[in-house]
Design a protein around this motif. Structure first.
Motif, short mmCIF file in Angstrom:
data_model
loop_
_atom_site.label_atom_id
_atom_site.label_comp_id
_atom_site.label_asym_id
_atom_site.label_seq_id
_atom_site.Cartn_x
_atom_site.Cartn_y
_atom_site.Cartn_z
N PRO A 80 -0.76 -3.19 -8.31
CA PRO A 80 0.05 -3.03 -7.10
C PRO A 80 0.91 -4.25 -6.80
O PRO A 80 2.03 -4.11 -6.30
CB PRO A 80 -1.01 -2.79 -6.02
CG PRO A 80 -2.13 -2.11 -6.75
CD PRO A 80 -2.17 -2.79 -8.08
N LEU A 119 1.64 6.71 -6.90
CA LEU A 119 0.55 7.62 -7.29
C LEU A 119 0.89 9.07 -6.96
O LEU A 119 0.65 9.98 -7.75
CB LEU A 119 -0.75 7.20 -6.61
CG LEU A 119 -1.41 5.94 -7.17
CD1 LEU A 119 -2.55 5.48 -6.26
CD2 LEU A 119 -1.93 6.17 -8.58
N GLU A 120 1.46 9.30 -5.78
CA GLU A 120 1.82 10.67 -5.40
C GLU A 120 2.88 11.22 -6.34
O GLU A 120 2.77 12.36 -6.83
CB GLU A 120 2.34 10.70 -3.95
CG GLU A 120 1.24 10.60 -2.91
CD GLU A 120 1.77 10.84 -1.51
OE1 GLU A 120 2.98 11.17 -1.37
OE2 GLU A 120 0.99 10.72 -0.55
N TRP A 177 -3.94 6.99 -11.56
CA TRP A 177 -4.96 6.53 -10.62
C TRP A 177 -5.04 5.01 -10.64
O TRP A 177 -4.56 4.35 -11.56
CB TRP A 177 -6.32 7.16 -10.95
CG TRP A 177 -6.94 6.71 -12.25
CD1 TRP A 177 -7.85 5.72 -12.44
CD2 TRP A 177 -6.68 7.26 -13.55
NE1 TRP A 177 -8.17 5.61 -13.77
CE2 TRP A 177 -7.48 6.54 -14.47
CE3 TRP A 177 -5.86 8.29 -14.03
CZ2 TRP A 177 -7.48 6.82 -15.84
CZ3 TRP A 177 -5.85 8.55 -15.39
CH2 TRP A 177 -6.65 7.84 -16.27
N ASN A 237 1.55 11.76 -9.94
CA ASN A 237 0.59 12.84 -10.12
C ASN A 237 1.21 14.22 -10.00
O ASN A 237 0.49 15.22 -10.00
CB ASN A 237 -0.57 12.68 -9.15
CG ASN A 237 -1.62 11.73 -9.68
OD1 ASN A 237 -2.13 11.91 -10.79
ND2 ASN A 237 -1.95 10.70 -8.91
N THR A 280 2.27 1.66 -3.52
CA THR A 280 1.26 2.16 -4.46
C THR A 280 0.99 3.64 -4.24
O THR A 280 0.88 4.42 -5.19
CB THR A 280 -0.04 1.36 -4.31
OG1 THR A 280 0.23 -0.04 -4.53
CG2 THR A 280 -1.10 1.82 -5.30
N GLU A 281 0.91 4.04 -2.98
CA GLU A 281 0.68 5.45 -2.66
C GLU A 281 1.84 6.31 -3.14
O GLU A 281 1.64 7.40 -3.68
CB GLU A 281 0.49 5.62 -1.15
CG GLU A 281 0.19 7.05 -0.74
CD GLU A 281 -0.02 7.20 0.76
OE1 GLU A 281 -0.16 8.35 1.22
OE2 GLU A 281 -0.04 6.18 1.47
N LEU A 282 3.07 5.82 -2.95
CA LEU A 282 4.24 6.57 -3.42
C LEU A 282 4.21 6.74 -4.93
O LEU A 282 4.44 7.84 -5.45
CB LEU A 282 5.52 5.84 -3.00
CG LEU A 282 6.85 6.42 -3.51
CD1 LEU A 282 7.05 7.85 -3.01
CD2 LEU A 282 8.02 5.52 -3.11
N ASP A 330 0.83 -1.21 0.00
CA ASP A 330 0.00 0.00 0.00
C ASP A 330 0.86 1.26 0.00
O ASP A 330 0.55 2.24 -0.70
CB ASP A 330 -0.93 -0.01 1.22
CG ASP A 330 -1.98 -1.11 1.15
OD1 ASP A 330 -2.29 -1.55 0.02
OD2 ASP A 330 -2.48 -1.53 2.21
N GLU A 331 1.94 1.24 0.79
CA GLU A 331 2.85 2.38 0.81
C GLU A 331 3.48 2.59 -0.56
O GLU A 331 3.61 3.73 -1.05
CB GLU A 331 3.94 2.16 1.85
CG GLU A 331 4.97 3.29 1.92
CD GLU A 331 6.16 2.98 2.82
OE1 GLU A 331 6.86 3.94 3.20
OE2 GLU A 331 6.39 1.79 3.11
N SER A 379 9.65 4.36 -8.05
CA SER A 379 9.07 4.09 -6.74
C SER A 379 9.46 2.70 -6.24
O SER A 379 9.67 2.50 -5.04
CB SER A 379 7.54 4.22 -6.81
OG SER A 379 7.16 5.52 -7.20
#
Length: 456
Positions: free
Chosen positions: A417, A37-38, A128, A41, A33-35, A30-31, A147
């Motif tokens: 992911p 995406l951040e 996304w 974007n 995937t968030e990295l 999850d970390e 990432s």
């Protein structure tokens, strides 16, 4: 596909199942995937990488990887982080690029190249997660793989694996471009020269091996194509429109624009045979160079009435590691001489040759990636699809300078992911396999460098 595990060369350090389990447990999907995406974007078209560069610097600083900025200009920085280096192990460098292919976002320029609906595609700058898949060009190319190796380094640290060799974590501008051509010239339009090239020469890095982290569908290649862009100028005569006598044969028209029909047809036929004539295959990949006309310029639209005396074709041709730009220029010159023209010239506007690693020297790195792939995916490492060894990747920069380098990474299109997590694990295991585990950290207070048998 070639099973690269059949290349029997040991990696510097043999990783095992216990290390795989520890690193896998240290990767937070999850970390990651968030990295991705951040980071994905943050708008970062070529020439506008500063915000993404700052984000990577701050992440490295927060995670304790002692980052530094190294750039030819303040607005376009390479970022370098480091981990390990506590022993005599080999040094490994990961690199990925901050820029993403996109329109220029200059309306007049983009209107000459793109349909309006193409410009509206949100994937140019947005990323996304939808139905379990990651969308957006920035994640695909190249901040997803970036990432992955950032999280891989964090996993090594989290699992308590001190590295004997040094691990470099680098993010570069300009891998995609642009290139200085015609009136768009100078340092503001440099691409690759201020990215990995500048990093290698001025970034304070000394790798034994390098990995260009890019999407390859988990395949691997150690060769890549370069390219040459030729300007073919065709000359004619400006004739005031009211006194023009239009000839039957287009090649006899004074306005050189009319001569483009037969010339483009000849270039088309030349380009159809170019890939197979110059195809290059080695243990490390298959390179199939392609060619096409990228743009045409002629006359001045708002100053009309007498046609034009000059028309320019800008033709791009891929270059395998065995080709030289001069070889292609000779082919094009011979082609143009088939036409009875008032005059023409051919000039290379950009030249970047392709490169490959020495098969024996790169073998330990290939073995490390092979073992990591087997432990992570449960299948052998394979040679990458030819498309991935037929384009420029920044592995070329390192192979150019005799640093054995490969490209390998996650699926390029619509990764999940899980794909990112698998790629991060492969990178982490590869780093451990190349750099090795440190026996114990050096005591900085008692360490003294020596020259011969005497301290400095």
């Amino acid at each position: 596909m070639t099973d690269l595990l059949n290349i029997k060369m040991p990696a510097p350090y043999q990783v095992g199942e216990e290390e795989r389990a520890a690193l896998s447990a240290s990767i937070d999907k999850d970390e990651l995937t968030e990295l991705a995406l951040e980071l994905g974007n943050i708008p970062s078209p070529s020439r506008h990488e500063a915000e993404a560069s700052n984000y990577v610097f701050e992440w490295l600083e927060r995670e304790g990887f002692t980052p530094r900025n190294v750039g030819a200009t303040p607005e376009r920085q390479n970022v370098v982080g480091e981990y390990g280096g506590y022993g005599d192990g080999k040094n490994l460098l990961f690199t990925a690029h901050l820029d993403t292919e996109s329109p220029t976002w200059e309306p007049d320029l983009d209107a000459a190249r793109y349909r309006p609906e193409t410009l509206e595609n949100r994937e140019w700058q947005e990323c996304w997660l939808e139905d379990g898949k990651l969308f957006g060009y920035p994640i695909a190319n190249d901040r997803g793989p970036m990432s992955c190796f950032l999280i891989a380094a964090k996993a090594l640290k989290k699992a308590g694996f001190d590295l004997s060799g040094k691990l470099y974590l680098t993010a570069c501008p300009g891998e995609i471009g642009p290139e200085p051509i015609e009136e768009r010239r100078g340092v503001d339009y440099l691409g690759k020269d201020i990215g990995a090239h500048y990093l290698f020469h001025h970034g304070g890095v000394s790798p034994d091996f390098a990995i260009a982290a890019e999407g390859t569908d988990f395949g691997l290649t150690w060769q890549g194509c370069g390219y040459v862009v030729f300007r073919i100028r065709i000359y004619g005569q400006g004739i005031f429109t009211p006194i023009l006598d239009t000839p039957e044969n287009m090649l006899e028209h004074p306005n050189p624009i009319y001569r483009l029909g037969p010339i483009i047809e000849a270039l088309h036929e030349w380009g159809r045979t170019y890939p197979e004539r110059h195809r290059y295959e080695s243990e490390g990949g298959i390179s199939i160079p392609k060619t096409q006309i990228d743009s045409i310029r002629a006359g001045i639209p708002h100053s009309f009435g007498a046609g034009t005396e000059v028309v320019s074709l800008y033709t791009e041709a891929g270059l395998t590691p065995k080709q030289k730009a001069a070889d292609v220029q000779h082919e094009l010159t011979a082609l143009m001489r088939l036409f009875d023209l008032d005059g023409f010239d051919i000039e290379p506007m950009v030249v970047r040759h392709g490169f490959e690693a020495n098969a024996d020297e790169v073998a330990p790195l290939v073995s490390a990636v092979g073992r990591a792939t087997s432990l992570s995916l449960g299948r052998p490492l394979e040679r990458a699809n030819p498309v991935y060894s037929s384009m420029w990747r920044d592995q070329n920069v390192f192979n150019m300078h005799r640093i054995p380098a490969v490209t390998t990474g996650m699926p390029r299109w619509r990764p999940t992911p899980d794909d990112l997590a698998d790629s991060a694990l492969i990178y982490a295991l590869t780093a451990l396999s190349v750099c090795g585990r440190a026996e114990g950290r050096r005591n900085a207070d008692t360490y003294k460098p020596v020259y011969g048998d005497k301290p400095f």
